[in-house]
Design a protein around this motif. Structure first.
Motif, PDB file in Angstrom:
ATOM      1  N   THR A 179      11.752   1.201 -14.863  1.00 43.37           N
ATOM      2  CA  THR A 179      12.195   0.444 -13.705  1.00 43.37           C
ATOM      3  C   THR A 179      11.286   0.793 -12.525  1.00 43.37           C
ATOM      4  O   THR A 179      10.333   1.557 -12.666  1.00 43.37           O
ATOM      5  N   VAL A 180      11.586   0.223 -11.382  1.00 41.73           N
ATOM      6  CA  VAL A 180      10.893   0.575 -10.146  1.00 41.73           C
ATOM      7  C   VAL A 180      11.750   1.628  -9.449  1.00 41.73           C
ATOM      8  O   VAL A 180      12.966   1.466  -9.337  1.00 41.73           O
ATOM      9  N   SER A 181      11.118   2.701  -8.989  1.00 42.61           N
ATOM     10  CA  SER A 181      11.923   3.754  -8.374  1.00 42.61           C
ATOM     11  C   SER A 181      12.432   3.312  -7.016  1.00 42.61           C
ATOM     12  O   SER A 181      11.876   2.394  -6.386  1.00 42.61           O
ATOM     13  N   ALA A 182      13.479   3.984  -6.574  1.00 42.12           N
ATOM     14  CA  ALA A 182      14.100   3.611  -5.303  1.00 42.12           C
ATOM     15  C   ALA A 182      13.107   3.752  -4.159  1.00 42.12           C
ATOM     16  O   ALA A 182      13.059   2.920  -3.246  1.00 42.12           O
ATOM     17  N   HIS A 183      12.258   4.791  -4.191  1.00 39.57           N
ATOM     18  CA  HIS A 183      11.284   4.995  -3.124  1.00 39.57           C
ATOM     19  C   HIS A 183      10.273   3.853  -3.079  1.00 39.57           C
ATOM     20  O   HIS A 183       9.882   3.379  -2.017  1.00 39.57           O
ATOM     21  N   GLU A 184       9.865   3.428  -4.240  1.00 32.64           N
ATOM     22  CA  GLU A 184       8.860   2.365  -4.269  1.00 32.64           C
ATOM     23  C   GLU A 184       9.460   1.020  -3.888  1.00 32.64           C
ATOM     24  O   GLU A 184       8.778   0.168  -3.327  1.00 32.64           O
ATOM     25  N   ASN A 185      10.738   0.852  -4.168  1.00 38.50           N
ATOM     26  CA  ASN A 185      11.427  -0.339  -3.659  1.00 38.50           C
ATOM     27  C   ASN A 185      11.351  -0.363  -2.129  1.00 38.50           C
ATOM     28  O   ASN A 185      11.188  -1.423  -1.518  1.00 38.50           O
ATOM     29  N   CYS A 186      11.487   0.828  -1.516  1.00 43.76           N
ATOM     30  CA  CYS A 186      11.379   0.925  -0.063  1.00 43.76           C
ATOM     31  C   CYS A 186       9.972   0.506   0.385  1.00 43.76           C
ATOM     32  O   CYS A 186       9.809  -0.209   1.394  1.00 43.76           O
ATOM     33  N   ALA A 187       8.979   0.946  -0.380  1.00 43.10           N
ATOM     34  CA  ALA A 187       7.604   0.597  -0.041  1.00 43.10           C
ATOM     35  C   ALA A 187       7.398  -0.904  -0.091  1.00 43.10           C
ATOM     36  O   ALA A 187       6.745  -1.501   0.770  1.00 43.10           O
ATOM     37  N   VAL A 188       7.983  -1.531  -1.109  1.00 44.38           N
ATOM     38  CA  VAL A 188       7.857  -2.985  -1.242  1.00 44.38           C
ATOM     39  C   VAL A 188       8.520  -3.663  -0.043  1.00 44.38           C
ATOM     40  O   VAL A 188       7.975  -4.590   0.568  1.00 44.38           O
ATOM     41  N   GLU A 189       9.682  -3.153   0.329  1.00 44.29           N
ATOM     42  CA  GLU A 189      10.404  -3.763   1.439  1.00 44.29           C
ATOM     43  C   GLU A 189       9.602  -3.634   2.737  1.00 44.29           C
ATOM     44  O   GLU A 189       9.464  -4.587   3.506  1.00 44.29           O
ATOM     45  N   LEU A 190       9.024  -2.438   2.952  1.00 39.85           N
ATOM     46  CA  LEU A 190       8.203  -2.230   4.149  1.00 39.85           C
ATOM     47  C   LEU A 190       7.016  -3.190   4.167  1.00 39.85           C
ATOM     48  O   LEU A 190       6.705  -3.801   5.193  1.00 39.85           O
ATOM     49  N   ALA A 191       6.387  -3.327   3.028  1.00 40.92           N
ATOM     50  CA  ALA A 191       5.217  -4.210   2.933  1.00 40.92           C
ATOM     51  C   ALA A 191       5.603  -5.636   3.284  1.00 40.92           C
ATOM     52  O   ALA A 191       4.884  -6.337   4.010  1.00 40.92           O
ATOM     53  N   VAL A 192       6.752  -6.079   2.766  1.00 37.13           N
ATOM     54  CA  VAL A 192       7.211  -7.439   3.036  1.00 37.13           C
ATOM     55  C   VAL A 192       7.463  -7.601   4.532  1.00 37.13           C
ATOM     56  O   VAL A 192       7.087  -8.605   5.142  1.00 37.13           O
ATOM     57  N   ARG A 193       8.067  -6.594   5.113  1.00 34.55           N
ATOM     58  CA  ARG A 193       8.360  -6.681   6.557  1.00 34.55           C
ATOM     59  C   ARG A 193       7.065  -6.787   7.380  1.00 34.55           C
ATOM     60  O   ARG A 193       6.932  -7.641   8.242  1.00 34.55           O
TER      61      ARG A 193
END
Lengths: 67, 836
Positions: A35-49
């Protein structure tokens, strides 16, 4: 315009018991999958923002072997 | 929490749909002191039941599976957990449309309402399906979904309400103790349970459990991929779990099944992914459950694309995403049939495994009846776990065959289709000579049996149109007119038949006569050297088998039976042995060679000095003769209606005898003859019945038309019900029919292969005294009569010689006429040729 590349790594899902491979050098993900780790999900969200703030793009990249 | 009892009459391991159904029916049949255990929590302990898509399509080409499914649907409805949705099997190709026409035959034969419909019929009920993708569909209004977990809970509760059942969950089996061949104890994490009987109903774990007792349940866990996509606006418009019919997209091996706002898409198209029972994760190790393994998306991508083609607007709807995706484990077996019954290795250890949701309750009832009475109402002999030979129980065999069969789950499988893998496993001693003669091998029970010989192709010119050539590809697939040419040559000259696949076992000991007498219907108290052909009945008077028995000595009988069911027959004899008798398997010790035809005596006479004249070696006798320095046991019987013998030869001398017979018969034009003649053409012309086709546990001797004038005084299994059957009018009568006109609407000639419904000339349905519809039990050429023959059980009022009826084949009616309403052969009715 900011274009963001997010480099993520597939990691074993840890919802089940964490098992090691026979040589104890890696996590055995046979039964739980990756899966995608929770931390990297945060990274994806930051990138989108960041990207969406000024009309840029967010791209996610992950590498794995064929095996 | 309930503690584990120290003892029980029966322990049922597993609380999936099978175990739950089983405890319910055992309790209903009067069993008490039942303990059911599962290593998982209830109501969903984590096996295959828990992730099943839970839909049921009742039509199957197998009568046994269709009947189990119909019984299961009835039970689910009684429990109030069945929701009818209707279902379509859609065709994208003309080849599939033809298969759907064949499915119509099976549906009509098993009495299931179905209809072939246009794409418009489908989109009228499923507006979001792209009708341009399909040519037509097979509509089954009775298709539905069930709540299998709720059903299981209700069934356990019914058994508990009777005071019959203790359920212990989260208890894992650690071992099983076997003493003197009997199961004694189940050792669990909750303590040991002494038990008289143990039933393994553990689905994908069953082989591991059986292994603890030294038994085999030859199945493999295999992946079935399933995803759930939603929310889909078209589905949310209607209330409830399901309001649209289920779609089986047969040509892509996929299904689409509404589940509330989601659509479940499942596939049998991906590569076969097999697991080992010991590698299934524990509950703790698994992310979801032990049988819901991580989804491997790359295996599913092509199927998802095909599903999108069929339902683009629904599956591609804005906002719809994959909610859930698994590599779900289910059980596959090497021949596709379940694993039911007592294991041949361990007394008291039963298997109830490799069962789908659609058959679960029916299997539960059948196995409970079997445990109670020794037989079940629905004949389940195709699923009898005793059917396997040792090589078929190996991991390699199971994996190879399931690997091959997985993608045939929705496939178009010809009734005679042969396996590509795991071939050449059992070879007759004359195999090399057969190969040289161009034998085309079909497999039975692992044996490679010549179906016909290319070397006989020359006969085609000799017999011309008498070989009844078939023009349609489907009718002639896995078939050759050479079979019919061999038949004619055998009837005219003589043929030599390799019968190595026979199962052979001896009943020996001081009580041998008592053992055989008590097991078979025919008089077994006969002189040494006598051969008897006899039915074997179960305790309700249904056929358990039919076989031949030779009395070799005062304390030795030799039983010869078909290879396919031979091991189950042997277990039946073993289970009914009195003290002082034993069964010895001789299958691998002897090959059998048949020599039949008007020249048979001349040919054999050139090889032996023994008296083989009609008076010196009468019909239905056997004795040892010498072929030069080779001693063989010769038995004067025939399954093809000709003068001749079965020769039982030590395996290592079989090749030599095969050659000797051909050398001795050369001047008479003897030919090797394949099983196509032995099993079909020769047999049908003589009206001989075959177990598994005409004969099974739901048929009686009276219905089969083979009752003898008298019944022996000695007791035997099934005697009382048999006497009652003789005193009553039969509910159905086995008849032989001829096809009067083979011309199809398209002008070509069609030849039925078996399984087709028999109707009136106007196409009206017939119903026999059991409430069943007549169908073709066997079909084949009768070259000596120039006719295509069918056998079928008809309602007694229709079983009249000369009666004009019809057979439905690929949705067209063909006229047929009843030619025999008993065992009278259509060819040589006085049996003069056998006497020679």
């Amino acid at each position: 315009m900011t274009n963001v590349l997010v480099c993520i790594k597939r990691v074993p899902d840890t919802l089940g018991e964490v098992l090691l491979t026979a040589d104890e050098q890696a996590v055995d993900a046979r039964f739980v999958g990756c899966t995608v780790s929770a931390h990297e999900n945060c990274a994806v969200e930051l990138a989108v923002r960041v990207a969406s703030a000024d009309g840029g793009t967010a791209t996610v990249l992950s590498l794995r072997s064929d095996a | 929490m309930v503690s584990t009892p120290a003892g029980a009459r029966v322990v049922v391991i597993g609380a999936g749909i099978v175990g739950n159904s089983l405890v319910h029916h055992l309790a209903r049949l009067g069993w008490r002191d039942i303990v059911q255990i599962d290593k998982g929590p209830l109501p969903n302990p984590g096996g295959s039941t828990g992730h099943a898509s839970n839909f049921i399509f009742p039509v199957d080409h197998s009568r046994e599976l269709a009947d189990l499914t119909l019984d299961s649907m009835r039970q689910y409805k009684e429990l109030g957990v069945f929701t009818e949705s209707g279902g379509y099997e859609v065709a994208r190709t003309e080849e599939r449309m033809e298969e759907l026409r064949r499915r119509m035959s099976s549906a009509r034969a098993w009495g299931i309402e179905t209809e072939l419909v246009t794409p418009d019929h489908v989109v009228a009920r499923i507006p979001f399906l792209d009708k341009d993708r399909i040519l037509g569909a097979f509509w089954t209004p009775s298709v539905g979904v069930v709540d299998s977990l709720r059903a299981g809970t209700l069934m356990r509760e019914s058994a508990m309400a009777l005071g019959a059942l203790t359920v212990v969950s989260t208890v894992e089996v650690l071992g099983m103790d076997v003493e003197q061949g009997r199961i004694r104890r189940v050792c669990t994490t909750g303590g040991d349970i002494e038990a008289e009987i143990v039933v393994i109903a553990c689905g994908v774990w069953s082989p591991k459990l059986a292994g603890m007792a030294g038994a085999a349940i030859p199945l493999t866990p295999a992946v079935h991929q399933m995803i759930s996509v939603g929310p889909i606006p078209q589905l949310t418009e209607r209330p409830g779990e399901i309001s649209f019919p289920i779609v089986r997209d047969m040509d892509t091996f996929c299904y689409e099944r509404q589940h509330g706002a989601d659509m479940e898409v499942g596939s049998y198209a991906h590569r076969p992914i097999l697991h080992d029972p010991q590698d299934i994760p524990s509950i703790e190790q698994a992310r979801l459950s032990p049988t819901e393994l991580p989804f491997t998306a790359s295996d599913f991508d092509p199927q998802l694309e095909q599903a999108l083609e069929l339902m683009p607007d629904a599956l591609g709807a804005e906002g719809a995403e994959i909610h859930y995706a698994i590599n779900g484990l289910l059980s596959l077996t090497p021949d596709g049939a379940p694993m039911l019954g007592e294991t041949p290795e361990v007394k008291g250890l039963w298997s109830a495994a490799a069962v789908w949701i659609k058959e679960g309750p029916g299997v539960g009832r059948a196995v409970a009846e079997w445990m109670t009475h020794g037989h079940s109402e629905i004949d389940v002999h195709h699923s009898d776990i005793a059917r396997f030979y040792p090589h078929q129980r190996t991991r390699a065999h199971v994996r190879s065959r399931t690997n091959e069969s997985f993608n045939k789950t929705y496939g178009i499988v010809h009734p005679s289709e042969q396996w590509a893998h795991e071939r050449g496993k059992r070879l007759a001693p004359m195999h090399a000579a057969e190969r040289e003669a161009g034998a085309v091998f079909f497999e039975t029970a692992g044996w490679e049996r010549p179906m016909w010989y290319a070397s006989n192709e020359l006969l085609l010119g000799e017999y011309g149109d008498a070989v009844m050539p078939r023009e349609h590809e489907w009718d002639s697939r896995w078939w050759s007119p050479i079979i019919n040419a061999e038949h004619l040559a055998m009837r005219e000259r003589a043929g030599v038949v390799d019968l190595s696949a026979f199962a052979i076992f001896d009943v020996v000991g001081p009580a041998a006569a008592q053992a055989v007498q008590g097991t078979v219907v025919a008089q077994a108290d006969v002189a040494e050297g006598r051969v008897i052909y006899t039915p074997v009945l179960d305790a309700k008077g249904g056929f358990r088998s039919d076989l031949t028995v030779m009395r070799l000595a005062h304390d030795r009988y030799r039983v010869v039976t078909g290879g396919l069911h031979g091991m189950a027959d042997m277990k039946w004899f073993v289970d009914h042995l009195p003290a002082g008798a034993q069964v010895v398997d001789q299958t691998s010790a002897f090959t059998t060679i048949g020599l039949w035809g008007p020249k048979a005596r001349d040919i054999l006479g050139r090889l032996t000095d023994d008296d083989i004249s009609h008076t010196g070696f009468p019909f239905l006798t056997c004795r040892g003769i010498e072929l030069g320095s080779i001693g063989v046991l010769a038995s004067r019987i025939s399954y093809v209606g000709e003068l001749g013998w079965e020769l039982y030869v030590p395996m290592e001398q079989g090749a030599r005898v095969w050659d000797l017979l051909h050398e001795a018969g050369r001047s008479d034009g003897v030919v090797p003859v394949g099983i196509g003649v032995y099993g079909t053409t020769g047999r049908l012309e003589k009206g001989y019945r075959a177990f598994g086709f005409e004969l099974d546990g739901e048929r009686t001797i009276v219905e089969a038309g083979t009752a003898r004038p008298k019944v022996k005084n000695a007791d035997f299994v099934g005697r009382e019900p048999y006497l009652a059957q003789r005193a009553a009018e039969p509910a159905a009568v086995l008849c032989t029919l001829t096809v009067d006109d083979h011309t199809s609407a398209g002008g070509g000639r069609r030849y039925m292969l078996g399984g087709e419904p028999i109707l009136t000339r106007d196409g009206d349905v017939l119903i026999d005294g059991h409430g069943h519809h007549p169908y073709v039990t066997s079909a084949g050429s009768a070259p000596s009569l120039g006719k295509h023959l069918l056998m079928a059980y008809l309602p007694p009022d229709q079983a009249v010689v000369g009666n004009a009826l019809a057979v439905s084949y690929m949705e067209e009616l063909y006229p047929v006429t009843v030619r025999a309403n008993d065992a009278t052969p259509l060819f040589d009715p006085a049996n003069e040729r056998i006497r020679g």
